[in-house]
Design a protein around this motif. Structure first.
Motif, PDB file in Angstrom:
ATOM      1  N   GLY A 215       0.796  -1.228   0.000  1.00  0.00           N
ATOM      2  CA  GLY A 215       0.000   0.000   0.000  1.00  0.00           C
ATOM      3  C   GLY A 215       0.823   1.269   0.000  1.00  0.00           C
ATOM      4  O   GLY A 215       0.317   2.342  -0.352  1.00  0.00           O
ATOM      5  N   GLY A 216       2.099   1.182   0.368  1.00  0.00           N
ATOM      6  CA  GLY A 216       2.960   2.364   0.332  1.00  0.00           C
ATOM      7  C   GLY A 216       3.084   2.959  -1.062  1.00  0.00           C
ATOM      8  O   GLY A 216       3.252   4.172  -1.206  1.00  0.00           O
ATOM      9  N   GLU A 217       2.998   2.102  -2.083  1.00  0.00           N
ATOM     10  CA  GLU A 217       3.066   2.615  -3.463  1.00  0.00           C
ATOM     11  C   GLU A 217       1.867   3.509  -3.761  1.00  0.00           C
ATOM     12  O   GLU A 217       2.008   4.559  -4.399  1.00  0.00           O
ATOM     13  CB  GLU A 217       3.108   1.438  -4.448  1.00  0.00           C
ATOM     14  CG  GLU A 217       4.238   0.452  -4.222  1.00  0.00           C
ATOM     15  CD  GLU A 217       5.604   1.082  -4.388  1.00  0.00           C
ATOM     16  OE1 GLU A 217       5.744   2.001  -5.216  1.00  0.00           O
ATOM     17  OE2 GLU A 217       6.544   0.652  -3.693  1.00  0.00           O
ATOM     18  N   ILE A 218       0.694   3.115  -3.271  1.00  0.00           N
ATOM     19  CA  ILE A 218      -0.497   3.958  -3.442  1.00  0.00           C
ATOM     20  C   ILE A 218      -0.340   5.232  -2.614  1.00  0.00           C
ATOM     21  O   ILE A 218      -0.750   6.319  -3.041  1.00  0.00           O
ATOM     22  CB  ILE A 218      -1.766   3.201  -3.015  1.00  0.00           C
ATOM     23  CG1 ILE A 218      -1.875   1.875  -3.787  1.00  0.00           C
ATOM     24  CG2 ILE A 218      -3.006   4.048  -3.228  1.00  0.00           C
ATOM     25  CD1 ILE A 218      -2.023   2.037  -5.265  1.00  0.00           C
ATOM     26  N   GLY A 219       0.246   5.107  -1.427  1.00  0.00           N
ATOM     27  CA  GLY A 219       0.456   6.283  -0.585  1.00  0.00           C
ATOM     28  C   GLY A 219       1.348   7.315  -1.241  1.00  0.00           C
ATOM     29  O   GLY A 219       1.100   8.525  -1.141  1.00  0.00           O
ATOM     30  N   ILE A 220       2.389   6.868  -1.934  1.00  0.00           N
ATOM     31  CA  ILE A 220       3.284   7.791  -2.628  1.00  0.00           C
ATOM     32  C   ILE A 220       2.533   8.526  -3.733  1.00  0.00           C
ATOM     33  O   ILE A 220       2.684   9.743  -3.904  1.00  0.00           O
ATOM     34  CB  ILE A 220       4.496   7.033  -3.200  1.00  0.00           C
ATOM     35  CG1 ILE A 220       5.378   6.500  -2.055  1.00  0.00           C
ATOM     36  CG2 ILE A 220       5.321   7.924  -4.120  1.00  0.00           C
ATOM     37  CD1 ILE A 220       6.502   5.612  -2.515  1.00  0.00           C
ATOM     38  N   ILE A 221       1.704   7.795  -4.483  1.00  0.00           N
ATOM     39  CA  ILE A 221       0.919   8.433  -5.544  1.00  0.00           C
ATOM     40  C   ILE A 221      -0.039   9.472  -4.956  1.00  0.00           C
ATOM     41  O   ILE A 221      -0.159  10.604  -5.459  1.00  0.00           O
ATOM     42  CB  ILE A 221       0.125   7.376  -6.335  1.00  0.00           C
ATOM     43  CG1 ILE A 221       1.078   6.416  -7.035  1.00  0.00           C
ATOM     44  CG2 ILE A 221      -0.801   8.042  -7.350  1.00  0.00           C
ATOM     45  CD1 ILE A 221       0.382   5.236  -7.677  1.00  0.00           C
ATOM     46  N   PHE A 222      -0.739   9.091  -3.887  1.00  0.00           N
ATOM     47  CA  PHE A 222      -1.706  10.002  -3.274  1.00  0.00           C
ATOM     48  C   PHE A 222      -1.000  11.261  -2.749  1.00  0.00           C
ATOM     49  O   PHE A 222      -1.508  12.379  -2.880  1.00  0.00           O
ATOM     50  CB  PHE A 222      -2.435   9.292  -2.141  1.00  0.00           C
ATOM     51  CG  PHE A 222      -3.518  10.124  -1.506  1.00  0.00           C
ATOM     52  CD1 PHE A 222      -4.707  10.360  -2.167  1.00  0.00           C
ATOM     53  CD2 PHE A 222      -3.335  10.685  -0.244  1.00  0.00           C
ATOM     54  CE1 PHE A 222      -5.701  11.139  -1.588  1.00  0.00           C
ATOM     55  CE2 PHE A 222      -4.319  11.456   0.343  1.00  0.00           C
ATOM     56  CZ  PHE A 222      -5.513  11.680  -0.335  1.00  0.00           C
ATOM     57  N   MET A 223       0.178  11.072  -2.158  1.00  0.00           N
ATOM     58  CA  MET A 223       0.919  12.222  -1.645  1.00  0.00           C
ATOM     59  C   MET A 223       1.355  13.137  -2.781  1.00  0.00           C
ATOM     60  O   MET A 223       1.361  14.360  -2.642  1.00  0.00           O
ATOM     61  CB  MET A 223       2.144  11.728  -0.867  1.00  0.00           C
ATOM     62  CG  MET A 223       2.817  12.823  -0.039  1.00  0.00           C
ATOM     63  SD  MET A 223       1.729  13.459   1.245  1.00  0.00           S
ATOM     64  CE  MET A 223       1.392  15.109   0.632  1.00  0.00           C
ATOM     65  N   HIS A 224       1.685  12.550  -3.916  1.00  0.00           N
ATOM     66  CA  HIS A 224       2.035  13.334  -5.093  1.00  0.00           C
ATOM     67  C   HIS A 224       0.850  14.186  -5.544  1.00  0.00           C
ATOM     68  O   HIS A 224       0.997  15.376  -5.865  1.00  0.00           O
ATOM     69  CB  HIS A 224       2.470  12.380  -6.207  1.00  0.00           C
ATOM     70  CG  HIS A 224       2.837  13.057  -7.488  1.00  0.00           C
ATOM     71  ND1 HIS A 224       3.668  14.149  -7.554  1.00  0.00           N
ATOM     72  CD2 HIS A 224       2.479  12.785  -8.764  1.00  0.00           C
ATOM     73  CE1 HIS A 224       3.819  14.522  -8.813  1.00  0.00           C
ATOM     74  NE2 HIS A 224       3.097  13.713  -9.562  1.00  0.00           N
ATOM     75  N   LEU A 225      -0.337  13.594  -5.560  1.00  0.00           N
ATOM     76  CA  LEU A 225      -1.537  14.329  -5.970  1.00  0.00           C
ATOM     77  C   LEU A 225      -1.875  15.441  -4.977  1.00  0.00           C
ATOM     78  O   LEU A 225      -2.227  16.559  -5.373  1.00  0.00           O
ATOM     79  CB  LEU A 225      -2.715  13.364  -6.106  1.00  0.00           C
ATOM     80  CG  LEU A 225      -2.576  12.271  -7.173  1.00  0.00           C
ATOM     81  CD1 LEU A 225      -3.752  11.311  -7.108  1.00  0.00           C
ATOM     82  CD2 LEU A 225      -2.463  12.882  -8.564  1.00  0.00           C
ATOM     83  N   VAL A 226      -1.777  15.139  -3.692  1.00  0.00           N
ATOM     84  CA  VAL A 226      -2.070  16.153  -2.673  1.00  0.00           C
ATOM     85  C   VAL A 226      -1.069  17.294  -2.738  1.00  0.00           C
ATOM     86  O   VAL A 226      -1.438  18.471  -2.616  1.00  0.00           O
ATOM     87  CB  VAL A 226      -2.073  15.508  -1.267  1.00  0.00           C
ATOM     88  CG1 VAL A 226      -2.184  16.571  -0.186  1.00  0.00           C
ATOM     89  CG2 VAL A 226      -3.222  14.519  -1.146  1.00  0.00           C
ATOM     90  N   SER A 227       0.196  16.977  -2.941  1.00  0.00           N
ATOM     91  CA  SER A 227       1.209  18.022  -3.056  1.00  0.00           C
ATOM     92  C   SER A 227       0.967  18.877  -4.290  1.00  0.00           C
ATOM     93  O   SER A 227       1.185  20.089  -4.273  1.00  0.00           O
ATOM     94  CB  SER A 227       2.605  17.402  -3.113  1.00  0.00           C
ATOM     95  OG  SER A 227       2.914  16.732  -1.917  1.00  0.00           O
ATOM     96  N   GLY A 228       0.500  18.221  -5.370  1.00  0.00           N
ATOM     97  CA  GLY A 228       0.145  18.985  -6.562  1.00  0.00           C
ATOM     98  C   GLY A 228      -1.005  19.939  -6.307  1.00  0.00           C
ATOM     99  O   GLY A 228      -1.011  21.079  -6.801  1.00  0.00           O
ATOM    100  N   LEU A 229      -1.980  19.509  -5.521  1.00  0.00           N
ATOM    101  CA  LEU A 229      -3.091  20.378  -5.149  1.00  0.00           C
ATOM    102  C   LEU A 229      -2.602  21.558  -4.324  1.00  0.00           C
ATOM    103  O   LEU A 229      -3.016  22.713  -4.547  1.00  0.00           O
ATOM    104  CB  LEU A 229      -4.133  19.579  -4.366  1.00  0.00           C
ATOM    105  CG  LEU A 229      -5.317  20.366  -3.804  1.00  0.00           C
ATOM    106  CD1 LEU A 229      -6.130  20.980  -4.922  1.00  0.00           C
ATOM    107  CD2 LEU A 229      -6.194  19.467  -2.923  1.00  0.00           C
ATOM    108  N   ALA A 230      -1.714  21.297  -3.377  1.00  0.00           N
ATOM    109  CA  ALA A 230      -1.164  22.372  -2.560  1.00  0.00           C
ATOM    110  C   ALA A 230      -0.370  23.356  -3.412  1.00  0.00           C
ATOM    111  O   ALA A 230      -0.410  24.571  -3.191  1.00  0.00           O
ATOM    112  CB  ALA A 230      -0.279  21.792  -1.460  1.00  0.00           C
ATOM    113  N   LEU A 231       0.350  22.837  -4.412  1.00  0.00           N
ATOM    114  CA  LEU A 231       1.100  23.703  -5.314  1.00  0.00           C
ATOM    115  C   LEU A 231       0.156  24.555  -6.146  1.00  0.00           C
ATOM    116  O   LEU A 231       0.400  25.746  -6.375  1.00  0.00           O
ATOM    117  CB  LEU A 231       1.980  22.834  -6.224  1.00  0.00           C
ATOM    118  CG  LEU A 231       2.803  23.549  -7.289  1.00  0.00           C
ATOM    119  CD1 LEU A 231       3.773  24.526  -6.651  1.00  0.00           C
ATOM    120  CD2 LEU A 231       3.562  22.534  -8.147  1.00  0.00           C
TER     121      LEU A 231
END
Length: 503
Positions: A215-231
């Motif tokens: 599940g860490g692989e999904i977590g990395i993707i989700f964190m990428h999307l959230v960081s993109g939203l913050a950006l």
């Protein structure tokens, strides 16, 4: 049974949902949450430092007074070199040393140096490693439900506090906060392993457990999307609020529908309960009284397969940190170009796709592992070693061709085989002490996160480091074992004859 439980039981019965799948779904989300909480600061640190430095330049009075530079000099001793604070703010600070000497430094540089940023990053892993083994043992004795739930909940609440802590406490407070988050999150993987040992039949271990533990692989993707939203919103706070809130919501659902053991669940059908009991390891303890057995530490630590497992986990964490840094670099490049996340969506998807493919590859490898074992084609140990050899070959090819555009295919194969092979070994080797074994292997396996700055420097300066890493994979592939180990047997239980025959 409470009214809420009766309603949920009726819903599960109507939908014919198997409770082991429900538990696997929630434990998968637990690991997704754990990774997003872990990586949230890593993906946001550059923006935090920039914003704090800009604030210090515009209004030095708002610099937290308890922040300290690496020289160990408190900013309480700082006095402004300007005559009037109300006039144009200056970035220069005069620091008085204990011997009455003074030095003049930049306000922003004093607080958020590169060394401090590294300290902020590695502080998480210090706390994270400490609580692995205690968390695993507590999950075995008292059940994984509340150990896992409290680990994610406490980490989530501290994550929600991060923006406030950064603005009011500075880097020192942030280091302490990240240390506490790591301390709270440490029991996650051990508690998940203790739950999976109780709920997942041996015949489904490859598919279900690799699905959860990857599940860490999904977590990395989700964190990428959230960081993109913050950006996109030009506000790094959003990432912490989204991640923290999501983890709190997960906790509510988890405590409502999940239980430490099948016998404790009011939602499980009797047929599924009996099926699980008939398919889990014969030596697995299901009685709380037997769970208080003393851990055979000496037998564990003298066991060669454990050290092979530890070395393999270190290698995996090292590789995962390298891939996560690529995502961080992409976000930094987007920000430097002044582009939004969605303007570079194609490049972002291309970089995140290997993580999704790695998760899907783990499902394929897990299904193949279950088939090979069930059909008697290979024993459990042979199957795990096959996956380990696949990891060795794929990881070696990736390191040789890491500059090529197609090299990510090797990485995907390596990660997929890792989760269906090496990551399952604590459950194979000792179902009764799966939490403790995961605590030992995953806790020590987190060392690369603590030493990453040094490891990156060594790898860039000495080519032999890559060769050593490849050799370690080779050793791991030769020494791991999927058989139930002798220390798994409790004092009042007979040996597992079926496990011995399979070995």
């Amino acid at each position: 049974m409470l009214p809420m439980q009766r309603k949920l039981r009726g819903l599960f019965d109507y939908l014919q949902v198997q409770q082991r799948l429900v538990l696997c779904g929630f434990t998968l989300l637990a690991i997704v949450n754990a990774y997003t909480i872990r990586l949230c600061l890593d993906f946001s640190l550059d923006r935090i430092v920039r914003d704090c430095n800009e604030l210090a330049a515009v209004n030095p009075a708002k610099v937290p007074m308890n922040a300290k530079p690496l020289l160990g000099v408190s900013l309480h001793t700082v006095r402004r070199t300007t005559q009037a604070r109300e006039t144009v703010p200056q970035e220069k600070l005069e620091i008085k040393l204990p011997n009455n000497a003074t030095i003049t430094m930049s306000n922003s540089a004093d607080v958020w140096t590169k060394e401090v940023q590294v300290l902020v990053t590695i502080s998480f892993y210090t706390g994270y490693m400490i609580t692995h083994i205690p968390g695993g043992r507590l999950a075995e004795r008292y059940g994984g439900k509340w150990i896992l739930g409290s680990a994610i909940l406490c980490s989530a609440l501290l994550t929600l506090l991060t923006p406030t802590i950064v603005r009011n406490g500075g880097p020192n407070a942030l280091v302490l906060l990240r240390l506490l988050i790591g301390f709270c999150e440490g029991p996650t993987f051990p508690a998940v392993s203790a739950l999976l040992a109780q709920w997942v039949p041996e015949t489904e271990r490859g598919l279900l457990c690799s699905c959860v533990l990857s599940g860490g692989e999904i977590g990395i993707i989700f964190m990428h999307l959230v960081s993109g939203l913050a950006l996109e919103e030009h506000n790094w706070d959003i990432a912490f609020y989204v991640v923290g809130s999501g983890a709190v919501l997960w906790f509510v659902g988890f405590v409502l529908v999940c239980y430490s053991k099948p016998d404790a669940s009011p939602y499980i059908q009797s047929t599924e309960r009996e099926y699980i009991k008939s398919q889990v390891s014969e030596e697995l303890v299901t009685d709380d009284a037997d769970a208080n057995e003393v851990v055979p530490w000496s037998s564990m630590l003298m066991n060669a397969p454990i050290w092979a497992l530890i070395a393999a986990n270190m290698q995996h964490d090292w590789n995962q940190h390298e891939l996560a840094k690529e995502l961080e670099q992409l976000l930094q490049e987007l920000e430097a170009k002044g582009k939004s996340f969605w303007m570079e969506l194609e490049a972002s998807v291309q970089l995140a796709a290997p993580h999704l493919c790695s998760w899907l590859a783990s499902l394929t490898s897990g299904t193949l592992s279950d088939y090979l074992i069930a059909e008697g084609i290979l024993s459990r140990t042979q199957t795990r070693r096959l996956m380990s050899w696949l990891v060795f070959v794929s990881a070696s090819m990736y390191m040789l061709h890491d500059k090529e555009t197609w090299s990510s295919a090797w990485s995907i194969m390596a990660f997929g085989a890792y989760y269906a092979g090496i990551k399952l070994l604590p459950l194979d080797m000792s179902p009764n002490f799966a939490g403790t074994l995961m605590g030992i292997s995953n806790g020590l396996g987190a060392l690369p996160g603590l030493l990453m700055p040094l490891l990156e420097q060594l790898e860039s300066e000495y080519a032999i480091v890559s060769s050593i890493r490849a050799a370690l994979w080779l050793v791991c592939a030769g020494y791991i074992s999927g058989d139930v180990q002798s220390y798994n047997r409790l004092g009042n239980r007979p040996p597992n004859l079926s496990g011995a025959l399979n070995g």
